[in-house]
Structure formats: structure tokens, C-alpha cells
Design an enzyme around this catalytic site. Structure first.
Site, PDB file in Angstrom:
ATOM      1  N   GLU A 321       0.842  -1.207   0.000  1.00 25.09           N
ATOM      2  CA  GLU A 321       0.000   0.000   0.000  1.00 25.09           C
ATOM      3  C   GLU A 321       0.872   1.250   0.000  1.00 25.09           C
ATOM      4  OE1 GLU A 321      -2.498   3.300   1.810  1.00 25.09           O
ATOM      5  OE2 GLU A 321      -0.561   2.528   2.431  1.00 25.09           O
ATOM      6  N   GLU A 322       1.905   1.231   0.816  1.00 25.67           N
ATOM      7  CA  GLU A 322       2.729   2.438   0.983  1.00 25.67           C
ATOM      8  C   GLU A 322       3.564   2.746  -0.260  1.00 25.67           C
ATOM      9  OE1 GLU A 322       2.044   4.274   3.287  1.00 25.67           O
ATOM     10  OE2 GLU A 322       1.663   3.233   5.175  1.00 25.67           O
ATOM     11  N   HIS A 444       4.235   7.687   9.758  1.00 28.88           N
ATOM     12  CA  HIS A 444       5.363   7.288   8.896  1.00 28.88           C
ATOM     13  C   HIS A 444       6.724   7.477   9.557  1.00 28.88           C
ATOM     14  CE1 HIS A 444       3.205   7.022   4.758  1.00 28.88           C
ATOM     15  NE2 HIS A 444       2.670   6.268   5.692  1.00 28.88           N
TER      16      HIS A 444
HETATM   17 ZN   LIG Z   1       0.804   5.002   5.433  1.00 24.52          ZN
END
Ligand SMILES: [Zn+2]
Ligand SMILES: *[C@@H]1O[C@H](CO)[C@@H](O)[C@H](O)[C@H]1NC(C)=O
Ligand SMILES: *[C@@H]1O[C@H](CO)[C@@H](O)[C@H](O)[C@H]1NC(C)=O
Ligand SMILES: *[C@@H]1O[C@H](CO)[C@@H](O)[C@H](O)[C@H]1NC(C)=O
Ligand SMILES: *[C@@H]1O[C@H](CO)[C@@H](O)[C@H](O)[C@H]1NC(C)=O
Length: 499
Positions: A321-322, A444
Site C-alpha cells: 500500500e505504501e 510514517h
Molecule cells: Zn501510510
């Protein structure tokens, strides 16, 4: 939750193999066992969701992130790391332990992962302040500093003929535009450059990605136009600018895996689907982003086995996803029209326990999103209203894994508790917390660990699953897989800023 643009993404490869889900042929006696269970109800499922279990799971997930310590010097669950492999194993084995209730499948797809550990660029006697190593750049030779004169490349450096003979052994200075950063880097490499510096053609610094790796790529930086201009003038006047470049990085192709678990019980033609992402960014362990979604789905899946469902429930744990929503994009791209239509809706659960939280509901609307998105949105807001809680609407703009679904006709939505947005004074009145600070001050970062959690929003996930597992009454039927009015391009997908 993927970071806001300008986003420097890693790259996904277009093709790949898939181990897809066989879903039918349930053995008769396990079906009988499932049928003997009480029918799912929201209250009964919520009663079984215990904060303590979620806390325990978050501790386990942190330990799994620590598997990456040797390679990364800190805990992380980024794709390709031992921490991510451990997470995928943990998800798979947790579901497998539940026995016959679910059909589990792995969906492996190729992705490129990169990590930049350190970099430095010195042009003449100066360090250009805006210099940034590009995503997916190879390291300089032997991961050591290299030295050579700066050479100005003609035009945009997209053609072999743009590179003067003396590019060999030099650091090539190239203007942005016309072709991709990866093409420039490869052309510079072919011309014998030991590194490349791309300068911006619009205001601001330049962060980009080289995209798909190539053997011709050389270590590549981006700098601002403002930083580049003085050097360009000196080079045009025939001055020699001795320079040095250094990048310590790795780029590799990895296979990474989505895990899908679907109830064997319930109408297999009508599924409620929900997902969270199993990976984190490289910078930290990602316990809130998206350990919380991962754990909530696991806990809901674990407790759901106590019930009979009328409609099938399909859980997904996405990888990558990232790096640009890779796993969910890949999954949706592999659905046949028939399989697509079985998914009545998709619910996204990404970042559920931000410490300085707001109860955020994606503002999904039927006029711009697949019909049903708004009904889902209203399910969430009605729940908050019923519980006397405040909520805010947030943009349904493609920053998480729902995007591929709504772009392919599947109604979607979800809730979150906030990433790097700044909490307003009004929101402090609504939710408490601290104004002027991020919803998740550890977004993050390395500190996104088990101390970074506020256990609040979990029950709503159980409610949403139970509601649709029991009935789609009143929920719009799927009719088409057509892309809707919501054409916002591919803001957060795959490698961004490649040109
Ligand atoms: Zn994220
Ligand atoms: C699916 O992935 C899990 C977790 O990594 C692994 O244990 C299992 O063997 C895999 N199954 C298949 C069929 O590849
Ligand atoms: C490289 O060649 C160009 C002419 O093609 C010249 O202007 C420039 O000064 C040379 N640079 C170096 C470092 O020799
Ligand atoms: C640049 O480096 C070369 C080779 O090391 C050296 O001969 C030359 O004098 C240097 N030029 C400048 C302007 O520093
Ligand atoms: C909801 O927000 C209002 C202010 O807009 C506040 O007065 C109220 O206490 C909040 N409710 C809760 C449950 O926090």
C-alpha cells in the site's frame, strides 16, 4: 495511509503470477456446523471485540517488525523486509488456525522495493540544499563517493546525441522534462556518466522516482532549478566544476503477497469485503499505520467464526500500500467481471487508533462514486450519532486501498482516525486532544509503535461487518463494473513523479 503528494513512490511491475482463490465446494459437514451457529448480529459481534486482544496483537506485531532490525537497524514491516514476511505469516497462520470457517488464499505479485540509506552531492565547493536522491536510484559505484567534473547535457537528455563525448567519467547535469527520469538516468549511464543530476523546470525541489530498474541507471539526484542555474552559467562559460556524488541504496525486485480470507458460509454471490494493509513504510514499524487495520480485521475474523452469516464476508490484507496501493490495485485488476460483481461493497480500514484522533468518515457520495458508497458512509455516521460521538467528513480522494474498487464500479468507503493532518481547535472541542498537532504525530516514523495507539474506533468495524453479513436489505444492487464520474486520475498509484 499513503503519503500526500508530492509522493516519491517505489514502482510496481505490470505483470505477475497469481494464486487465485477457489471458493466453492464446501464440505457438507463443516457447512452443517456453521449452520448450527447463531446468526450474526452487530451487538453480539461487538461484545466479543476486546481491547485487550487488540493490545496483545499490537505487541506481537511490534515483535514481528523487530525481525527487520538486522537489515534496517530499526523495526519495520516494509515490503521485502523480514518484518513484512513475518506479518504475512502471522496473518495467514492466525486465519488458518480458525479451521474450516474460511477459505484462505495468497495472491503474490511482483513489486520493486528500494531503500536509500544515505546520500550526498557536492558541486564545486557547494552542497546544493535542494539535492535529493531519487527513489529507486542505484547506489554510486561500490556505495562509495565518486568524483568527476560536472558536464552540462544538451536539451532534456533524452537522446544519446544530447550527451557530449566528455560525459564519460562525469556527473551529468540534465534538465527535467520530455522523457522520464529513468530514461535520463539510463541515457547518462550509457554515455558513461558516474552519476546524474536532474534539475527542475518549475519552482521547488525535485523528488522523483526512476521507476522500473534498469542496468543502465546511474545514481541519480534531483535539485531545484534555482540551485542549478549558477552552475549552468559557469559551465556555459567553460568553467570546470569538479564534483562528487554519493548514494548508498539498494533496489530489488521482490514478490509480495496479499492474503484473502473468505467465509465458506453465506451467499457466495454477494460478499461484503473489507481490507487493511499489511505493510508499513521503511521508516518505522507501522503499528497504527496500518497495524491497527491489520489487527482489527484479524480480531473481527477471529470472533466472526462464532456466528452464521447470510452473506459471505471477504477479508483482505494488502501488501505494497505504501508504495502506491500496489496490492489492492493488483487484486482488482485480476477480477473477472463476474467476480467483480460479487463484491457488493468494499470497506477500507487504515489507521484506526491515531493518538490525537478525530473520527473521520470518508465523504463517499453516490453522485460521484459507485452507488452504495453513500449508504455505507451513512452507516458509519449513524453509528457515531447513535453513540453520541462527533465525526468529521474527510476527502474520499484515493489515498488508500479503496481507490481501485471505486474506480471499477464497486461501492466503497471507510473510516480513519487521522494521519499527518493538523487538528483544528474545533476538532479539539469535538474529540479532545491537542490543536495544532498532527492526528498521528508519529505518522510514517519510527515512533509509530505500541505507545502510539488510542484504542477507540474498533467496534465500528465489527458493526459494519455484522450489518452486511446479516443483510444487504436496502443496499443498492451491483449492476455494472463501469467506471464512474470519479475520474481523478491515478494520483496515488504506482510510481509517482516519474517525469
Ligand atoms: Zn501510510
Ligand atoms: C501462503 O502464505 C503463507 C504465509 O506466508 C504461507 O505460510 C503459505 O504456505 C502460503 N500458501 C501457499 C499455497 O502458497
Ligand atoms: C566537455 O565538453 C564540452 C564541449 O562539448 C565543454 O564545453 C566542456 O567544458 C567539457 N567539460 C569538461 C569537464 O571537460
Ligand atoms: C579538477 O580536477 C582535476 C583532476 O583532479 C584537476 O586537475 C583540476 O585542477 C581540477 N580543477 C579545478 C577547477 O578544481
Ligand atoms: C461534540 O462536539 C461538541 C462541540 O462541537 C462538544 O460540545 C461535545 O461535547 C462533543 N461531544 C463529545 C461526545 O465529545
Amino acid at each position: 495511509m499513503i503519503r500526500l503528494l508530492p509522493f516519491v513512490a517505489l514502482s510496481a511491475l505490470a505483470s505477475g503470477s497469481v494464486l487465485q482463490q477457489p471458493l466453492q465446494n464446501v464440505v457438507a459437514d463443516s457447512q452443517a456446523l456453521i449452520n448450527s451457529k447463531p446468526l450474526i448480529s452487530s451487538e453480539a459481534l461487538q461484545d466479543l471485540i476486546k481491547t485487550e486482544n487488540l493490545r496483545e496483537r499490537s505487541k506481537e506485531l511490534y515483535k514481528i517488525a523487530e525481525l527487520s532490525l538486522d537489515e534496517y537497524n530499526h523495526p519495520t514491516r516494509v515490503i521485502g523486509s523480514p518484518g513484512h514476511l513475518g506479518t504475512v505469516d502471522y496473518i495467514y497462520s492466525t486465519i488458518a488456525k480458525l479451521g474450516d470457517y474460511y477459505e484462505i488464499s495468497n495472491q503474490t505479485f511482483p513489486a520493486v522495493m528500494g531503500n536509500i540509506f544515505e546520500y550526498r552531492l557536492v558541486l564545486g565547493n557547494h552542497v546544493p540544499q535542494s539535492a535529493m536522491a531519487m527513489s529507486l536510484t542505484p547506489p554510486t559505484k561500490d556505495k562509495e563517493p565518486v568524483f568527476g567534473p560536472l558536464v552540462l547535457v544538451a536539451n532534456e537528455g533524452c537522446d544519446e546525441s544530447d550527451y557530449p563525448k566528455n560525459t564519460t567519467g562525469s556527473i551529468a547535469l540534465i534538465k527535467r522534462g520530455v522523457c522520464a527520469f529513468g530514461d535520463k538516468s539510463a541515457a547518462a549511464g550509457k554515455a558513461g556518466a558516474i552519476a546524474a543530476v536532474v534539475y527542475n523546470n518549475s519552482p521547488g525541489s525535485l523528488s522523483g522516482t526512476l521507476g522500473e530498474p534498469s542496468k543502465d541507471h546511474v545514481a541519480t539526484f534531483g535539485i531545484s532549478n534555482q540551485d542549478a542555474q549558477p552552475y549552468i552559467r559557469e559551465l556555459q562559460a567553460g568553467k570546470i566544476i569538479n564534483s562528487s556524488a554519493y548514494i548508498d541504496s539498494v533496489v530489488s525486485k521482490v514478490g509480495t503477497t496479499n492474503i484473502i480470507a473468505q467465509t465458506k458460509g453465506g451467499d457466495q454471490e454477494n460478499c461484503v469485503m473489507l481490507g487493511g494493509h499489511s505493510d508499513s513504510v521503511a521508516e518505522g514499524p507501522g503499528i497504527n499505520d496500518d497495524g491497527t487495520g491489520t489487527m482489527t480485521l484479524l480480531e473481527v475474523a477471529t470472533q466472526l467464526v462464532n456466528f452464521k452469516v447470510n452473506n459471505c464476508v471477504r477479508f483482505a490484507w494488502w501488501a505494497g500500500e505504501e508504495e502506491g496501493l500496489l496490492g489492492s490495485d493488483y487484486y482488482v485488476s485480476q477480477l473477472s467481471e463476474e467476480e467483480n460483481l460479487k463484491i457488493r461493497l468494499f470497506m477500507d480500514y487504515d489507521m484506526l487508533a491515531s493518538p490525537n484522533y478525530a473520527y473521520q468518515v470518508y465523504d463517499a457520495r453516490d453522485d460521484v462514486n459507485p452507488v452504495g458508497s453513500e449508504e455505507l458512509r451513512d452507516l458509519y455516521t449513524e453509528w457515531y450519532e447513535k453513540h453520541g460521538e462527533n465525526y468529521t467528513y474527510i476527502a474520499f480522494d484515493g489515498r488508500s486501498d479503496y481507490d481501485a474498487f471505486i474506480k471499477n464500479g464497486i461501492p466503497g468507503g471507510g473510516i480513519a482516525t487521522g494521519a499527518e493532518g493538523v487538528k483544528t481547535k474545533e476538532e479539539v472541542d469535538m474529540f479532545g486532544g491537542t490543536a495544532g498537532q498532527w492526528y498521528d504525530p508519529c505518522y510514517h516514523q519510527l515512533c509509530d509503535d505500541i505507545s502510539n495507539l488510542n484504542f477507540e474506533a474498533w467496534l465500528l468495524v465489527a458493526h459494519s461487518v455484522a450489518t452486511y453479513a446479516e443483510s444487504f436489505k436496502g443496499f443498492p444492487k451491483r449492476t455494472s463494473i463501469m467506471v464512474t464520474a470519479n475520474e481523478k486520475g491515478s494520483l496515488y498509484h504506482g510510481p509517482e513523479l516519474v517525469m
